[in-house]
Motif scaffolding. Structure first.
Motif, short mmCIF file in Angstrom:
data_model
loop_
_atom_site.label_atom_id
_atom_site.label_comp_id
_atom_site.label_asym_id
_atom_site.label_seq_id
_atom_site.Cartn_x
_atom_site.Cartn_y
_atom_site.Cartn_z
N ARG A 15 79.23 -104.41 54.75
CA ARG A 15 78.06 -104.46 53.85
C ARG A 15 76.77 -104.57 54.67
NH1 ARG A 15 79.67 -106.88 48.87
NH2 ARG A 15 81.49 -105.73 48.12
N LEU A 16 76.80 -105.39 55.71
CA LEU A 16 75.60 -105.62 56.52
C LEU A 16 75.16 -104.34 57.21
CD1 LEU A 16 73.53 -107.53 57.80
CD2 LEU A 16 75.26 -108.12 59.52
N TYR A 17 76.08 -103.64 57.83
CA TYR A 17 75.70 -102.42 58.55
C TYR A 17 75.28 -101.31 57.59
CZ TYR A 17 76.77 -104.04 63.23
OH TYR A 17 76.72 -104.70 64.42
N ARG A 18 75.88 -101.27 56.43
CA ARG A 18 75.51 -100.22 55.47
C ARG A 18 74.19 -100.52 54.78
NH1 ARG A 18 81.73 -99.30 53.17
NH2 ARG A 18 82.53 -98.57 55.19
N ALA A 19 73.79 -101.78 54.77
CA ALA A 19 72.51 -102.14 54.15
C ALA A 19 71.35 -102.03 55.14
CB ALA A 19 72.58 -103.57 53.62
N THR A 20 71.66 -101.73 56.40
CA THR A 20 70.63 -101.68 57.44
C THR A 20 70.41 -100.23 57.86
OG1 THR A 20 71.42 -103.83 58.22
CG2 THR A 20 69.91 -102.61 59.66
N SER A 21 69.29 -99.68 57.46
CA SER A 21 68.96 -98.30 57.80
C SER A 21 67.50 -98.24 58.21
CB SER A 21 69.24 -97.38 56.61
OG SER A 21 68.51 -97.81 55.47
N ASP A 22 67.01 -97.02 58.46
CA ASP A 22 65.61 -96.85 58.88
C ASP A 22 65.27 -97.77 60.05
OD1 ASP A 22 65.22 -95.03 56.78
OD2 ASP A 22 64.81 -96.68 55.40
N LEU A 23 66.10 -97.74 61.10
CA LEU A 23 65.93 -98.65 62.21
C LEU A 23 64.57 -98.50 62.89
CD1 LEU A 23 69.45 -98.52 63.91
CD2 LEU A 23 68.53 -100.26 62.38
N GLN A 24 64.13 -97.25 63.06
CA GLN A 24 62.84 -97.03 63.72
C GLN A 24 61.70 -97.62 62.90
OE1 GLN A 24 62.41 -95.89 66.73
NE2 GLN A 24 60.18 -95.89 66.72
N GLU A 25 61.73 -97.36 61.60
CA GLU A 25 60.69 -97.88 60.72
C GLU A 25 60.68 -99.40 60.71
OE1 GLU A 25 59.58 -97.81 55.96
OE2 GLU A 25 60.76 -96.17 56.81
N LYS A 26 61.87 -100.01 60.63
CA LYS A 26 61.96 -101.47 60.62
C LYS A 26 61.48 -102.05 61.95
CE LYS A 26 65.46 -102.80 57.21
NZ LYS A 26 65.55 -101.58 56.41
N GLY A 27 61.84 -101.38 63.06
CA GLY A 27 61.41 -101.86 64.36
C GLY A 27 59.91 -101.82 64.52
N GLU A 28 59.31 -100.73 64.09
CA GLU A 28 57.85 -100.59 64.19
C GLU A 28 57.15 -101.63 63.31
OE1 GLU A 28 56.17 -98.82 66.16
OE2 GLU A 28 57.55 -97.29 66.91
N LEU A 29 57.69 -101.85 62.10
CA LEU A 29 57.10 -102.83 61.19
C LEU A 29 57.18 -104.23 61.78
CD1 LEU A 29 55.85 -103.64 58.47
CD2 LEU A 29 58.19 -103.72 57.53
N LEU A 30 58.36 -104.61 62.29
CA LEU A 30 58.52 -105.93 62.89
C LEU A 30 57.58 -106.11 64.07
CD1 LEU A 30 62.32 -106.86 63.04
CD2 LEU A 30 60.49 -108.13 61.93
N SER A 31 57.44 -105.08 64.89
CA SER A 31 56.56 -105.17 66.05
C SER A 31 55.12 -105.40 65.62
CB SER A 31 56.68 -103.89 66.89
OG SER A 31 55.96 -104.02 68.09
N ARG A 32 54.68 -104.68 64.61
CA ARG A 32 53.30 -104.85 64.14
C ARG A 32 53.07 -106.24 63.57
NH1 ARG A 32 54.15 -99.58 62.06
NH2 ARG A 32 54.43 -100.40 59.95
N MET A 33 54.09 -106.81 62.95
CA MET A 33 53.95 -108.14 62.35
C MET A 33 54.00 -109.25 63.41
SD MET A 33 56.36 -107.61 58.97
CE MET A 33 56.00 -109.22 58.23
N LEU A 34 54.80 -109.06 64.45
CA LEU A 34 55.03 -110.11 65.42
C LEU A 34 54.02 -110.11 66.57
CD1 LEU A 34 58.92 -109.77 65.61
CD2 LEU A 34 57.70 -111.74 64.67
N LYS A 35 53.61 -108.93 67.02
CA LYS A 35 52.79 -108.83 68.23
C LYS A 35 51.49 -109.63 68.16
CE LYS A 35 50.87 -105.54 71.54
NZ LYS A 35 50.75 -104.11 71.92
#
Length: 297
Positions: free
Chosen positions: A202-222
């Motif tokens: 369930r966890l792996y199937r609910a996790t998609s758009d890795l690039q988009e999520k990574g970019e979003l997290l970076s913008r929020m954290l940096k």
């Protein structure tokens, strides 16, 4: 290759219920009510027991906490739970609230990275520091072979159904030049029951758009310029060591330590080297002068 334990700082086990999930909690340190704590978050397919050695090493510096995330270890594993990055981050936040933690020094591994970093992005004022062990903000990341299987309906279920102890231990040893302790692998396999196997899919199937999520997290954290430590086993077959230096795109001042002979689980295959990197970093974050008794080489 047993995990060394020359220093013994007793850890206490308890339970809490958050977001409808009852789970196991390990804690240590002189003050179990301290509002500042080092919080260890395991990944897949781990549990809070992954962290016992590092917690024992860190406990002389302050309060340490680890818990089983929903679907893993001894936590509840209900079929209807939302096994996702967001679900894990929400659970982590509620659990820390119940434990009275106002400032968390996060130590994250594997899927503990997305869970912990999502929580950090939403609660930046509650973050003291971030330690990433073979995880982080992943950009240009491609799912590893096993993840692609788990994300495929029916194929993932078949793989889980056919996995026995021998096969599990063989797969887990791939990309680990130093080897992994038998007791670590046996405990992990025993905890990976039907509920955990379902949660992983369930966890792996609910996790998609890795690039988009990574970019979003970076913008929020940096913008918060969190103090960060990156520890990476260079032989990791799941997340390339190239992602270690990539963490400086989000955490510009990050200290980076790579371990040439370690794989995806450096806290298990080379716990002393991980402790040698983590403990001095935590001494600086916690502002303690407590001397850490060095292990033998």
């Amino acid at each position: 290759m047993p995990i060394p334990s020359q220093i013994s700082w007793p850890l206490q086990q308890s339970h809490l219920s958050a977001c409808g999930i009852q789970t196991r909690v390990l804690q240590g340190g002189a003050d179990l009510k301290a509002t500042e704590a080092v919080v260890f978050v395991h990944g897949n397919p781990g549990s809070c027991a992954d962290w016992r050695y590092l917690m024992e090493q860190t406990a002389p510096l302050g309060r340490v906490i680890a818990m089983d995330m929903p679907g893993f270890g001894q936590a509840d594993k209900p079929d209807e739970y939302p096994y996702s990055v967001e679900g894990g981050a929400t659970f982590l936040g509620e659990a820390l609230r119940q434990l009275g933690v106002l400032k968390a020094h996060l130590v994250l591994h594997d899927f503990g990275g997305p869970w912990g970093l999502m929580w950090a992005a939403m609660n930046p004022l509650s973050v003291g520091s971030i330690t990433l062990i073979n995880t982080g903000v992943l950009k240009n990341y491609r799912w590893h072979f096993m993840a692609r299987i788990w994300r495929t309906p029916l194929l993932g279920e078949l793989q889980m159904a056919l996995t026995n102890r021998i096969g599990f231990k063989a797969v887990m040893r791939i990309g680990n030049p130093r080897g992994l302790p038998d007791e670590f692998l046996d405990r992990m396999y025993e905890e990976m029951d039907a509920g955990t196997r379902r949660a992983i899919l369930r966890l792996y199937r609910a996790t998609s758009d890795l690039q988009e999520k990574g970019e979003l997290l970076s913008r929020m954290l940096k913008p918060h310029d969190f103090r960060a430590l990156v520890i990476w086993g260079e032989a990791d077959p799941y997340i390339s060591v190239s992602h270690a230096k990539q963490q400086r795109e989000t955490f510009p001042g990050a200290e980076i330590v790579t371990l040439p002979q370690s794989g995806h689980f450096p806290f298990a295959d080379d716990p002393m080297s991980v402790a040698r990197a983590l403990i001095p970093f935590m001494q600086r974050q916690l502002g303690t002068t407590q001397t850490w008794p060095r292990m033998g080489t």
